[in-house]
Enzyme design. Sequence first.
Site, short mmCIF file in Angstrom:
data_model
loop_
_atom_site.label_atom_id
_atom_site.label_comp_id
_atom_site.label_asym_id
_atom_site.label_seq_id
_atom_site.Cartn_x
_atom_site.Cartn_y
_atom_site.Cartn_z
N HIS A 1 -3.29 4.68 4.94
CA HIS A 1 -4.52 3.82 4.97
C HIS A 1 -5.56 4.76 4.23
CE1 HIS A 1 -7.72 1.15 6.04
NE2 HIS A 1 -8.26 2.32 6.83
N TYR B 1 3.68 4.66 12.02
CA TYR B 1 4.12 3.37 12.14
C TYR B 1 4.96 2.57 11.20
CZ TYR B 1 0.19 3.45 8.87
OH TYR B 1 -0.66 3.42 7.92
N ARG C 1 0.76 -1.22 -0.02
CA ARG C 1 0.05 -0.06 -0.06
C ARG C 1 0.95 1.19 -0.01
NH1 ARG C 1 -2.22 0.91 5.24
NH2 ARG C 1 -0.80 2.58 5.48
C1 LIG Z 1 -15.31 -5.62 11.30
C2 LIG Z 1 -14.40 -4.42 11.03
N1 LIG Z 1 -13.66 -3.96 11.84
C3 LIG Z 1 -12.80 -3.04 11.70
C4 LIG Z 1 -13.12 -1.99 10.64
C5 LIG Z 1 -12.25 -0.80 10.69
N2 LIG Z 1 -11.49 -0.71 9.52
C6 LIG Z 1 -11.69 -0.56 8.27
S1 LIG Z 1 -10.36 -0.53 7.28
C7 LIG Z 1 -9.53 -1.66 8.39
C8 LIG Z 1 -8.20 -2.37 8.13
C9 LIG Z 1 -8.50 -3.52 7.20
O1 LIG Z 1 -7.20 -3.74 6.54
P1 LIG Z 1 -6.92 -4.88 5.52
O2 LIG Z 1 -8.07 -6.00 5.39
O3 LIG Z 1 -5.45 -5.26 5.62
O4 LIG Z 1 -7.20 -3.75 4.28
P2 LIG Z 1 -6.36 -2.62 3.84
O5 LIG Z 1 -7.12 -1.37 4.30
O6 LIG Z 1 -4.92 -2.65 4.20
O7 LIG Z 1 -6.49 -2.45 2.05
C10 LIG Z 1 -9.95 -1.54 9.44
C11 LIG Z 1 -9.58 -2.27 10.74
C12 LIG Z 1 -14.17 -2.31 9.92
N3 LIG Z 1 -14.37 -1.45 8.93
N4 LIG Z 1 -14.88 -3.47 10.08
#
Ligand SMILES: Cc1ncc(C[n+]2csc(CCOP(=O)(O)OP(=O)(O)O)c2C)c(N)n1
Length: 343
Positions: free
Chosen positions: A258, A267, A254
């Site tokens: 975020h 981080y 990425r």
């Molecule tokens: C069930 C749930 N827990 C927490 C969140 C908050 N949240 C949104 S994106 C994210 C990170 C997800 O990471 P990843 O699956 O690695 O995808 P990336 O964003 O890195 O593409 C989180 C924790 C959420 N949307 N849904």
Amino acid sequence: MTPEVNTRQKTRHESLGLSDEQAVDMYRKMRLARMYDERALLLQRAGKINFHVSGIGQEAAQIGAAFALDKEKDYFLPYYRDYGFVLSVGMTIRELMLAIFAKAEDPNSGGRQMPGHFGCKRLRIVTGSSPVATQVPHAVGIALAAKMRNEEAVSFVTLGDGSSNQGDFHEGCNFAGVHKLPMIVMVENNQYAISVPLDKQVAGRISDRALGYGFPGVRIDGCDVLEVYRTVKEARERALRGEGPTLIEAVMYRLAPHSTSDNDMVYRSKEEVEMNWKNDALPRYKAYLMECGLWSEEEDAQLIADIKSMVDRDIAYAEQAAFPAGEEALRHVYAEEEAGTWR
Ligand SMILES: Cc1ncc(C[n+]2csc(CCOP(=O)(O)OP(=O)(O)O)c2C)c(N)n1
């Protein structure tokens, strides 16, 4: 005289069954997704839109996958960074701009959902929710329906690496494995779940999890558009032969924070991000096309200029478009009855 034999070696894309035109089109889509994303980041910084979640660094996997699927038959459940995917299956820059400006004409949700929450019946994109990984059981249900109806279709679902730790992912994959459903799950492993790096999320390989669900899992270079195309195409063929799902772990990085609400320098280091820019799929694939004699710097400059004017035009359109009316806020939230029919 013997007829002249063409001894020219097939290029990589030709051996995968892709025409020169399709190979170039993949690059056009990569550039389009990248330029959309860069402008969205600028629009947010300029205070014109509220929020943007970037997909920079993930385009190759998204576009490689989209080109391997059937836009008339398959069902798509992309996640919030998949601009390259939705643009490749037919969404327009204008539609994406209408979504980030939260305007009534946004085909995804009429400006109700956060940006990146895709949903478009015309393009067979199934509406997703904000809780991550909830799209997996949806994809399973759709694959089950396709199988029961004997449709020649697969459901294709994506999610991030962090989301692959959610119960929805495990339960969905397990059910799909038991029933050999025509589903392709692509984890876009971009190395982070917000601030949590991969080694603090999973001890093993994400692709190895497929072993426990009873179907193949493959880890591939997610920055290699042709490799992703090949893998998704094979997974689709397997699914249509009735052999069940495939888990694909596409490894990438990425390159942006975020979201526009994140400061990634808290981080990870600038050096780490810079190092990963060296593996950016765009210059890599452009060099490949140039080696094949299919692309030139002049064509590249022209493409960039054309996309820029399209993006400018579509921003202007989205800026002046109407917001949804207040009284429409609850539409599509509760079932409504109008003249005796549910809509
Ligand atoms: C069930 C749930 N827990 C927490 C969140 C908050 N949240 C949104 S994106 C994210 C990170 C997800 O990471 P990843 O699956 O690695 O995808 P990336 O964003 O890195 O593409 C989180 C924790 C959420 N949307 N849904």
